[in-house]
Write a protein that holds these residues in place. Structure first.
Motif, PDB file in Angstrom:
ATOM      1  N   ASP A 144       0.871   8.384   7.179  1.00 16.35           N
ATOM      2  CA  ASP A 144       0.527   7.164   7.921  1.00 16.35           C
ATOM      3  C   ASP A 144      -0.980   6.923   7.977  1.00 16.35           C
ATOM      4  OD1 ASP A 144       3.104   6.538   8.287  1.00 16.35           O
ATOM      5  OD2 ASP A 144       3.254   7.282  10.352  1.00 16.35           O
ATOM      6  N   ALA A 145      -1.737   8.013   8.180  1.00 17.07           N
ATOM      7  CA  ALA A 145      -3.195   7.872   8.290  1.00 17.07           C
ATOM      8  C   ALA A 145      -3.765   7.308   6.990  1.00 17.07           C
ATOM      9  CB  ALA A 145      -3.821   9.223   8.604  1.00 17.07           C
ATOM     10  N   PHE A 146      -3.261   7.845   5.859  1.00 21.20           N
ATOM     11  CA  PHE A 146      -3.732   7.389   4.547  1.00 21.20           C
ATOM     12  C   PHE A 146      -3.390   5.896   4.343  1.00 21.20           C
ATOM     13  CE2 PHE A 146      -2.854   6.594   0.039  1.00 21.20           C
ATOM     14  CZ  PHE A 146      -4.089   6.910  -0.521  1.00 21.20           C
ATOM     15  N   LEU A 147      -2.177   5.549   4.722  1.00 23.11           N
ATOM     16  CA  LEU A 147      -1.734   4.162   4.539  1.00 23.11           C
ATOM     17  C   LEU A 147      -2.558   3.203   5.398  1.00 23.11           C
ATOM     18  CD1 LEU A 147       2.161   4.566   4.308  1.00 23.11           C
ATOM     19  CD2 LEU A 147       0.518   4.252   2.460  1.00 23.11           C
TER      20      LEU A 147
ATOM     21  N   VAL B  60       0.837  -1.215   0.000  1.00 24.08           N
ATOM     22  CA  VAL B  60       0.000   0.000   0.000  1.00 24.08           C
ATOM     23  C   VAL B  60       0.868   1.259   0.000  1.00 24.08           C
ATOM     24  CG1 VAL B  60      -1.998  -1.088   1.084  1.00 24.08           C
ATOM     25  CG2 VAL B  60      -0.301   0.038   2.524  1.00 24.08           C
ATOM     26  N   ARG B  61       2.072   1.159   0.501  1.00 23.01           N
ATOM     27  CA  ARG B  61       2.951   2.330   0.523  1.00 23.01           C
ATOM     28  C   ARG B  61       3.452   2.655  -0.890  1.00 23.01           C
ATOM     29  NH1 ARG B  61       8.574   3.258   1.680  1.00 23.01           N
ATOM     30  NH2 ARG B  61       8.693   5.460   2.260  1.00 23.01           N
ATOM     31  N   LEU B  62       3.740   1.601  -1.668  1.00 25.14           N
ATOM     32  CA  LEU B  62       4.414   1.826  -2.946  1.00 25.14           C
ATOM     33  C   LEU B  62       3.493   1.845  -4.165  1.00 25.14           C
ATOM     34  CD1 LEU B  62       7.569  -0.456  -2.563  1.00 25.14           C
ATOM     35  CD2 LEU B  62       7.437   2.016  -2.329  1.00 25.14           C
TER      36      LEU B  62
ATOM     37  N   VAL C  92      -5.693   3.527   6.166  1.00 26.88           N
ATOM     38  CA  VAL C  92      -6.989   3.328   5.489  1.00 26.88           C
ATOM     39  C   VAL C  92      -6.824   2.304   4.364  1.00 26.88           C
ATOM     40  CG1 VAL C  92      -8.772   4.477   4.095  1.00 26.88           C
ATOM     41  CG2 VAL C  92      -7.779   5.653   6.078  1.00 26.88           C
ATOM     42  N   GLN C  93      -5.753   2.451   3.597  1.00 24.28           N
ATOM     43  CA  GLN C  93      -5.517   1.535   2.466  1.00 24.28           C
ATOM     44  C   GLN C  93      -5.291   0.105   2.961  1.00 24.28           C
ATOM     45  OE1 GLN C  93      -5.886   2.659  -0.666  1.00 24.28           O
ATOM     46  NE2 GLN C  93      -6.324   4.629   0.306  1.00 24.28           N
ATOM     47  N   LEU C  94      -4.538   0.030   4.055  1.00 31.31           N
ATOM     48  CA  LEU C  94      -4.218  -1.281   4.623  1.00 31.31           C
ATOM     49  C   LEU C  94      -5.498  -1.961   5.122  1.00 31.31           C
ATOM     50  CD1 LEU C  94      -1.610  -2.815   4.924  1.00 31.31           C
ATOM     51  CD2 LEU C  94      -1.331  -1.870   7.202  1.00 31.31           C
ATOM     52  N   ALA C  95      -6.375  -1.150   5.725  1.00 30.00           N
ATOM     53  CA  ALA C  95      -7.646  -1.695   6.223  1.00 30.00           C
ATOM     54  C   ALA C  95      -8.462  -2.245   5.051  1.00 30.00           C
ATOM     55  CB  ALA C  95      -8.417  -0.600   6.957  1.00 30.00           C
ATOM     56  N   TRP C  96      -8.447  -1.511   3.921  1.00 31.03           N
ATOM     57  CA  TRP C  96      -9.185  -1.985   2.733  1.00 31.03           C
ATOM     58  C   TRP C  96      -8.616  -3.334   2.267  1.00 31.03           C
ATOM     59  CZ3 TRP C  96      -7.502  -3.561  -1.971  1.00 31.03           C
ATOM     60  CH2 TRP C  96      -8.498  -3.887  -2.893  1.00 31.03           C
ATOM     61  N   LEU C  97      -7.285  -3.385   2.227  1.00 33.18           N
ATOM     62  CA  LEU C  97      -6.623  -4.597   1.734  1.00 33.18           C
ATOM     63  C   LEU C  97      -6.905  -5.783   2.661  1.00 33.18           C
ATOM     64  CD1 LEU C  97      -4.785  -5.820  -0.376  1.00 33.18           C
ATOM     65  CD2 LEU C  97      -2.820  -5.039   0.926  1.00 33.18           C
ATOM     66  N   GLN C  98      -6.863  -5.503   3.968  1.00 31.17           N
ATOM     67  CA  GLN C  98      -7.105  -6.593   4.919  1.00 31.17           C
ATOM     68  C   GLN C  98      -8.540  -7.113   4.802  1.00 31.17           C
ATOM     69  OE1 GLN C  98      -5.364  -4.776   8.277  1.00 31.17           O
ATOM     70  NE2 GLN C  98      -3.502  -5.990   8.064  1.00 31.17           N
TER      71      GLN C  98
END
Lengths: 248, 272
Positions: free
Chosen positions: A229-232, A198-200, A234-240
């Motif tokens: 970090d906050a944005f990442l 999600v970072r890259l 959110v993205q990580l939560a979507w991916l999980q």
């Protein structure tokens, strides 16, 4: 070398209904994927689901048993999890190795390899060192330089930062992301590290367990420098969330 | 490494060799004193006999002939064994076919090959070269096969990913790796070539050092026999020091640590 998109599209590569098996063991089964041109896509999925096989298929190292892969690139280059350096060649000769596939005179090969040392943050003094005389991070930088020096129009990265410690990993991630942006390359990276993905990534692909398919994809539109970090999170939560049904 | 230690590490092998040489000469002289000239001529008598062989024009042509026979057989063995071994390493059906043949060839005693080649080719240099070829080629074959088989698969995959042509794959990837297996085998095969050549010459009367030994035996000239033995030992020793050792050190340059690298701290003082 900038990647050309497929005519009439903004896609760098389109694979349709691709199937592949190792003997009787099906790995991919009717998998379809479209990679955006001049962007970094990341492929995540359960371990052993066929991510590396898909990378090899898309990079022309393997031929699919079924399905089609359409692309406009002429010069793919790989960076593997293990740097895969020739132990009997020094840093510069290892970088120049990829150029031997092209009809480039020896002198020019060497000049280009030496120039690329700086691109990946290595000093001229490292040029003559052999792989066993270099640290793990330096070896991986050389593997990256070897891929970039051939001026690829499609960069394939197979868990390239796995063996590195956290600091070095971050440095290499930033370097790869920066080089892909500067050179406007189409790139595909396999990773098992969701935070790294999600970072890259500009586009995320989630694979199911083998026989694998793409079960979810997601664009991350925010510029790399503005991903806090906050944005990442959110993205990580979507991916999980998306990965829950395919977890094993 | 300090200059003193570097100097010491250079001097130690030379001193060791000199000491070993002197010890052997002393034992030789003691053996002569105990058993007499007929059984074991003294070093002085042996070198006198060698001088005679040199001045009457026997020594140099014999050395040249043995060298030509041994090296021709060895070169053929490297070519045939190396190529078939590489092929067998790359393609498993060829390996399954050729490996038993190489094992069989290795199982045949060298002396049997001497008899067969003398029957087939008569007492000529060809018989000597052929015997050297059939006795050393299986050693080269086995090392070449092993060299190909043990190449790290990830290096092969990396080379394929860059689409390098086959000759680059051979010279940059396979050959340097194979040399780590091949070099010790080639050194053994080369030393064996000389010994097999001398043995075939002795039995076949084809000229060369072996023929000189046979003549010394017929004439019960132990001093001349010892002279020929010293010649072959010196030749093999020079081959190792002047050819194989520098080559080994050159081929293994990539294994060396950087000056002052940590590994040297773990080396035992005896090794430096």
């Amino acid at each position: 070398m900038t990647t050309d998109p497929l005519p009439g599209t903004d896609s760098g590569l389109v694979a349709t209904e691709v199937a592949f098996a190792y003997g009787p063991l099906p790995v991919l089964d009717g998998l379809s994927i479209t990679l955006p041109s001049t962007r970094l896509s990341c492929l995540v999925g359960p371990s052993g689901c066929g991510k590396s096989t898909l990378l090899a298929l898309l990079g022309n190292l393997l031929a699919p048993a079924r399905g089609t892969i359409t692309h406009a690139f002429r010069r793919p280059a790989f960076v593997f999890q293990d740097p895969c350096l020739l132990p009997w060649r020094n840093a510069v000769d290892n970088i120049a190795f990829g150029l031997k596939a092209q009809s480039i005179p020896r002198r020019e090969r060497r000049d280009r390899a030496e120039a690329s040392l700086a691109t990946v943050g290595l000093a001229p003094a490292d040029a003559g060192k052999y792989p066993h005389q270099l640290s793990g991070g330096m070896r991986q930088r050389i593997a990256l330089a070897r891929a970039l020096v051939v001026e690829p129009d499609f960069l394939l990265l197979d868990e390239p930062f796995n063996a590195l410690d956290a600091d070095l990993r971050r440095q290499m991630q930033d370097l790869v992301r920066q080089l892909i942006e500067e050179r406007r390359l189409t790139a595909l990276m396999v990773t098992h590290d969701r935070a790294e993905a999600v970072r890259l990534a500009d586009r995320l692909f989630l694979m199911s367990a083998a026989p694998a398919r793409i079960v979810a994809e997601h664009d991350i539109d925010r510029a790399f420098a503005e991903r806090d970090d906050a944005f990442l999170q959110v993205q990580l939560a979507w991916l999980q969330d998306a990965a829950r049904p395919v977890q094993n | 490494m300090s200059e003193d230690r570097a100097g010491a590490s250079l001097r130690t092998p030379i001193l060791g060799t000199a000491a070993a040489g002197l010890l052997l000469l002393a034992l030789w002289q003691a053996g002569h004193a105990a058993y007499g000239t007929l059984v074991l001529p003294s070093p002085a008598e042996t070198f006198w006999a060698m001088g005679k062989l040199a001045t009457n024009g026997t020594l140099l042509p014999a050395v040249a002939q043995t060298a030509a026979n041994a090296l021709a057989g060895f070169a053929a063995a490297v070519l045939v064994g190396g190529m078939l071994g590489t092929f067998a390493g790359l393609w498993s059906p060829a390996r399954h076919l050729l490996q038993p043949i190489a094992t069989l060839a290795l199982g045949v005693p060298a002396i049997a090959w001497v008899v067969l080649s003398l029957l087939w080719f008569g007492g000529s240099g060809l018989a000597v070269a052929f015997t050297v070829l059939v006795t050393t080629a299986p050693i080269v074959f086995a090392a070449a096969t092993q060299g190909v088989l043990t190449l790290d698969g990830s290096l092969r995959r990396m080379a394929r990913s860059f689409r390098v042509p086959w000759h680059v794959l051979m010279t940059d990837v396979y050959l340097p790796h194979m040399l780590t297996h091949l070099f010790p085998a080639l050194a053994t095969a080369l030393a064996m070539s000389w010994k097999i050549a001398v043995m075939t010459e002795l039995l076949g009367g084809t000229g060369g050092i072996g023929d000189g030994l046979a003549t010394a035996r017929v004439q019960v000239d132990t001093a001349a026999a010892m002279a020929w033995i010293v010649v072959i030992v010196v030749l093999l020793w020079m081959q190792d020091r002047l050819l194989l050792e520098p080559l080994r050190s050159r081929l293994e340059a990539w294994r060396r640590e950087l000056p002052g690298a940590g590994a040297s701290a773990f080396r035992s003082p005896a090794a430096t």
